[in-house]
Design a protein around this motif. Structure first.
Motif, PDB file in Angstrom:
ATOM      1  N   HIS A   8       0.794  -1.223   0.000  1.00  0.00           N
ATOM      2  CA  HIS A   8       0.000   0.000   0.000  1.00  0.00           C
ATOM      3  C   HIS A   8       0.832   1.281   0.000  1.00  0.00           C
ATOM      4  CE1 HIS A   8      -2.798  -3.061   1.479  1.00  0.00           C
ATOM      5  NE2 HIS A   8      -3.797  -2.255   1.177  1.00  0.00           N
ATOM      6  N   GLY A   9       2.113   1.171   0.307  1.00  0.00           N
ATOM      7  CA  GLY A   9       2.940   2.361   0.514  1.00  0.00           C
ATOM      8  C   GLY A   9       2.985   3.299  -0.680  1.00  0.00           C
ATOM      9  N   ALA A  10       3.195   2.749  -1.862  1.00  0.00           N
ATOM     10  CA  ALA A  10       3.332   3.599  -3.052  1.00  0.00           C
ATOM     11  C   ALA A  10       2.064   4.396  -3.313  1.00  0.00           C
ATOM     12  CB  ALA A  10       3.693   2.740  -4.265  1.00  0.00           C
ATOM     13  N   GLY A  11       0.923   3.752  -3.188  1.00  0.00           N
ATOM     14  CA  GLY A  11      -0.341   4.443  -3.421  1.00  0.00           C
ATOM     15  C   GLY A  11      -0.635   5.509  -2.377  1.00  0.00           C
ATOM     16  N   LEU A  12      -0.315   5.215  -1.114  1.00  0.00           N
ATOM     17  CA  LEU A  12      -0.520   6.207  -0.063  1.00  0.00           C
ATOM     18  C   LEU A  12       0.401   7.407  -0.243  1.00  0.00           C
ATOM     19  CD1 LEU A  12      -0.993   3.879   3.042  1.00  0.00           C
ATOM     20  CD2 LEU A  12      -2.726   5.279   1.921  1.00  0.00           C
ATOM     21  N   LEU A  13       1.646   7.140  -0.663  1.00  0.00           N
ATOM     22  CA  LEU A  13       2.568   8.246  -0.930  1.00  0.00           C
ATOM     23  C   LEU A  13       2.066   9.098  -2.094  1.00  0.00           C
ATOM     24  CD1 LEU A  13       6.051   6.534  -0.468  1.00  0.00           C
ATOM     25  CD2 LEU A  13       5.025   8.288   0.984  1.00  0.00           C
ATOM     26  N   LEU A  14       1.511   8.451  -3.102  1.00  0.00           N
ATOM     27  CA  LEU A  14       0.975   9.189  -4.241  1.00  0.00           C
ATOM     28  C   LEU A  14      -0.169  10.099  -3.820  1.00  0.00           C
ATOM     29  CD1 LEU A  14       0.681   9.798  -7.256  1.00  0.00           C
ATOM     30  CD2 LEU A  14      -0.736   7.731  -7.450  1.00  0.00           C
ATOM     31  N   THR A  15      -1.113   9.578  -3.052  1.00  0.00           N
ATOM     32  CA  THR A  15      -2.244  10.398  -2.628  1.00  0.00           C
ATOM     33  C   THR A  15      -1.803  11.481  -1.640  1.00  0.00           C
ATOM     34  OG1 THR A  15      -2.802   8.784  -0.890  1.00  0.00           O
ATOM     35  CG2 THR A  15      -3.932   8.580  -3.016  1.00  0.00           C
ATOM     36  N   ALA A  16      -0.799  11.179  -0.806  1.00  0.00           N
ATOM     37  CA  ALA A  16      -0.284  12.191   0.118  1.00  0.00           C
ATOM     38  C   ALA A  16       0.394  13.328  -0.646  1.00  0.00           C
ATOM     39  CB  ALA A  16       0.696  11.555   1.099  1.00  0.00           C
ATOM     40  N   ALA A  17       1.160  12.980  -1.677  1.00  0.00           N
ATOM     41  CA  ALA A  17       1.810  14.006  -2.494  1.00  0.00           C
ATOM     42  C   ALA A  17       0.779  14.879  -3.196  1.00  0.00           C
ATOM     43  CB  ALA A  17       2.742  13.349  -3.513  1.00  0.00           C
ATOM     44  N   LEU A  18      -0.272  14.237  -3.711  1.00  0.00           N
ATOM     45  CA  LEU A  18      -1.339  14.994  -4.353  1.00  0.00           C
ATOM     46  C   LEU A  18      -2.037  15.915  -3.344  1.00  0.00           C
ATOM     47  CD1 LEU A  18      -3.208  12.590  -6.812  1.00  0.00           C
ATOM     48  CD2 LEU A  18      -2.297  14.855  -7.323  1.00  0.00           C
ATOM     49  N   ALA A  19      -2.304  15.394  -2.153  1.00  0.00           N
ATOM     50  CA  ALA A  19      -2.963  16.191  -1.128  1.00  0.00           C
ATOM     51  C   ALA A  19      -2.116  17.392  -0.734  1.00  0.00           C
ATOM     52  CB  ALA A  19      -3.262  15.329   0.098  1.00  0.00           C
ATOM     53  N   ASP A 284      -7.043  16.465   9.605  1.00  0.00           N
ATOM     54  CA  ASP A 284      -8.221  15.830   9.016  1.00  0.00           C
ATOM     55  C   ASP A 284      -8.463  16.329   7.596  1.00  0.00           C
ATOM     56  OD1 ASP A 284     -10.751  14.291   9.133  1.00  0.00           O
ATOM     57  OD2 ASP A 284     -11.642  16.279   8.961  1.00  0.00           O
ATOM     58  N   LEU A 285      -8.247  17.620   7.374  1.00  0.00           N
ATOM     59  CA  LEU A 285      -8.417  18.168   6.031  1.00  0.00           C
ATOM     60  C   LEU A 285      -7.437  17.515   5.062  1.00  0.00           C
ATOM     61  CD1 LEU A 285     -10.061  20.247   4.462  1.00  0.00           C
ATOM     62  CD2 LEU A 285      -8.260  21.927   4.929  1.00  0.00           C
ATOM     63  N   PHE A 286      -6.230  17.235   5.541  1.00  0.00           N
ATOM     64  CA  PHE A 286      -5.233  16.580   4.697  1.00  0.00           C
ATOM     65  C   PHE A 286      -5.655  15.142   4.381  1.00  0.00           C
ATOM     66  CE2 PHE A 286      -1.260  14.365   3.788  1.00  0.00           C
ATOM     67  CZ  PHE A 286      -0.658  15.242   2.891  1.00  0.00           C
ATOM     68  N   VAL A 287      -6.160  14.427   5.386  1.00  0.00           N
ATOM     69  CA  VAL A 287      -6.624  13.055   5.173  1.00  0.00           C
ATOM     70  C   VAL A 287      -7.780  13.028   4.178  1.00  0.00           C
ATOM     71  CG1 VAL A 287      -7.760  11.085   6.277  1.00  0.00           C
ATOM     72  CG2 VAL A 287      -5.818  12.182   7.398  1.00  0.00           C
ATOM     73  N   LEU A 288      -8.714  13.969   4.324  1.00  0.00           N
ATOM     74  CA  LEU A 288      -9.833  14.039   3.392  1.00  0.00           C
ATOM     75  C   LEU A 288      -9.350  14.400   1.982  1.00  0.00           C
ATOM     76  CD1 LEU A 288     -12.602  15.811   5.522  1.00  0.00           C
ATOM     77  CD2 LEU A 288     -12.603  13.451   4.720  1.00  0.00           C
ATOM     78  N   ALA A 289      -8.321  15.240   1.898  1.00  0.00           N
ATOM     79  CA  ALA A 289      -7.757  15.577   0.586  1.00  0.00           C
ATOM     80  C   ALA A 289      -7.121  14.346  -0.060  1.00  0.00           C
ATOM     81  CB  ALA A 289      -6.727  16.701   0.730  1.00  0.00           C
ATOM     82  N   MET A 290      -6.474  13.502   0.743  1.00  0.00           N
ATOM     83  CA  MET A 290      -5.940  12.245   0.212  1.00  0.00           C
ATOM     84  C   MET A 290      -7.070  11.372  -0.316  1.00  0.00           C
ATOM     85  SD  MET A 290      -3.018  11.198   3.048  1.00  0.00           S
ATOM     86  CE  MET A 290      -2.681   9.616   2.240  1.00  0.00           C
ATOM     87  N   ALA A 291      -8.161  11.287   0.448  1.00  0.00           N
ATOM     88  CA  ALA A 291      -9.302  10.467   0.030  1.00  0.00           C
ATOM     89  C   ALA A 291      -9.933  11.010  -1.246  1.00  0.00           C
ATOM     90  CB  ALA A 291     -10.342  10.404   1.151  1.00  0.00           C
TER      91      ALA A 291
END
Length: 338
Positions: A8-19, A284-291
């Motif tokens: 899952h790491g690569a995908g989470l890093l991708l969404t975190a970078a986008l967020a 929380d705003l960052f987590v929602l932005a990742m989602a």
């Protein structure tokens, strides 16, 4: 844990970078003045990448993206409770609470009836109705795991919130001079009928500080109603769709809805310093932005186009009802509590 990060790491890093990129972009003065928040930016950015370059890395990042789109979304809904306190009910009074409940019930009922008449599919109807009647994109995201809708249907519902909430954000201040309201009444009206928190802030501040303060409090009260709304929605769907939602006695309360209510309760007690709460809201705003970015990555433009104009027409009807019906209900409630 090591296996989890390997898959899952690569995908989470991708969404975190986008967020992170979308958070920075949403702070641009032009976007802030337009009332466009980070969640909207994250959805759009995710859809752009999802329909261009994401396919090349989907095999390596798909698991993490799906985790962000589902599990992190639920966590984000839980921690959305840090934005509100039960004391806000007291600040707007029983008039504000009654207005929110009436608007929420009437708007969702209208969405259900009009969605069936227009031939909009059931999931999209529920998501659009939820976004319009409760609290915009956050409500759509909260309803998505309850409804168990496809990603493109959620994207369509979020898009309607952005479009018609933005129109309302500019139209309400222009109409203020003709509404015959003071700033308190106007604030209640805006908070009870405009879709997004950012849009409520802009529409309120355009008239005055009192209007803005009342509008935000009324809006937060609508957010507070998200928990009971989702519980009722889940129970209703369990009876309506017994094969996909458990049905009857087997239905289980969604943990993230209970978590949302619990967090709001803790926040109401004031046990944490305000600085900590502010940090939790930002996190929380960052987590929602990742989602939201993950949701965008999994949304195909062809599926959105296939939905056609009917969802937009449904959302337009609801926007008109929020503006006109909200004005009538707002006036009636204030007369009742005068």
């Amino acid at each position: 844990m090591r296996d989890f990060w390997r898959t899952h790491g690569a995908g989470l890093l991708l969404t975190a970078a986008l967020a992170a990129a979308c958070t920075a972009l949403a702070r641009l003065p032009a976007l802030q003045q337009a009332g466009i928040g980070v969640l909207t930016v994250a959805m759009v950015a995710g859809m752009v990448l999802g329909n261009t370059v994401f396919a090349r890395v989907a095999a390596q990042t798909g698991a993490g993206v799906d985790f962000a789109r589902t599990r992190l979304l639920r966590l984000g809904v839980v921690f959305y409770g840090w934005r509100i306190t039960f004391a806000q009910i007291v600040q707007v009074g029983w008039a504000g609470l009654l207005l929110d409940v009436l608007m929420m019930a009437a708007t969702f009922a209208l969405a259900w009836q009009m969605g069936r008449r227009l031939g909009v599919d059931e999931d999209t109807t529920i998501l659009i109705g939820t976004g319009a009647s409760v609290c915009g994109a956050a409500a759509v995201m909260g309803a998505e795991p309850v409804v168990k809708a496809d990603a493109h249907k959620t994207a369509v519902a979020v898009a309607t919130v952005v479009v018609f909430g933005t129109v309302a954000m500019f139209a309400y201040p222009l109409a203020y001079a003709f509404l015959g309201m003071d700033e308190y009444a106007y604030g209640l009206y805006v908070g009870a009928t405009v879709h997004e928190v950012a849009q409520v802030v802009v529409a309120g501040q355009a008239v005055g500080e009192t209007a803005a303060a009342v509008a935000v409090i009324e809006k937060m009260l609508r957010v507070l109603l998200l928990a009971p709304f989702l519980l009722l929605l889940g129970a209703w769907l369990a009876r309506r769709r017994p094969h996909t939602h458990g049905g009857g006695q087997k239905w289980v309360l969604p943990w993230f809805v209970l978590g949302f209510a619990a967090v709001a309760g803790i926040n109401s007690l004031g046990v944490l310093p305000q600085t900590w709460v502010d940090y939790l809201v930002e996190a929380d705003l960052f987590v929602l932005a990742m989602a939201m970015s993950a949701l965008g990555l999994r949304t195909q433009a062809a599926a959105v186009r296939q939905a056609g104009a009917k969802p937009l027409l449904l959302a337009a009807v609801l926007a008109l009802f929020l503006a006109a019906g909200g004005y009538v209900l707002n006036t009636a409630v204030l007369v009742l509590f005068a």
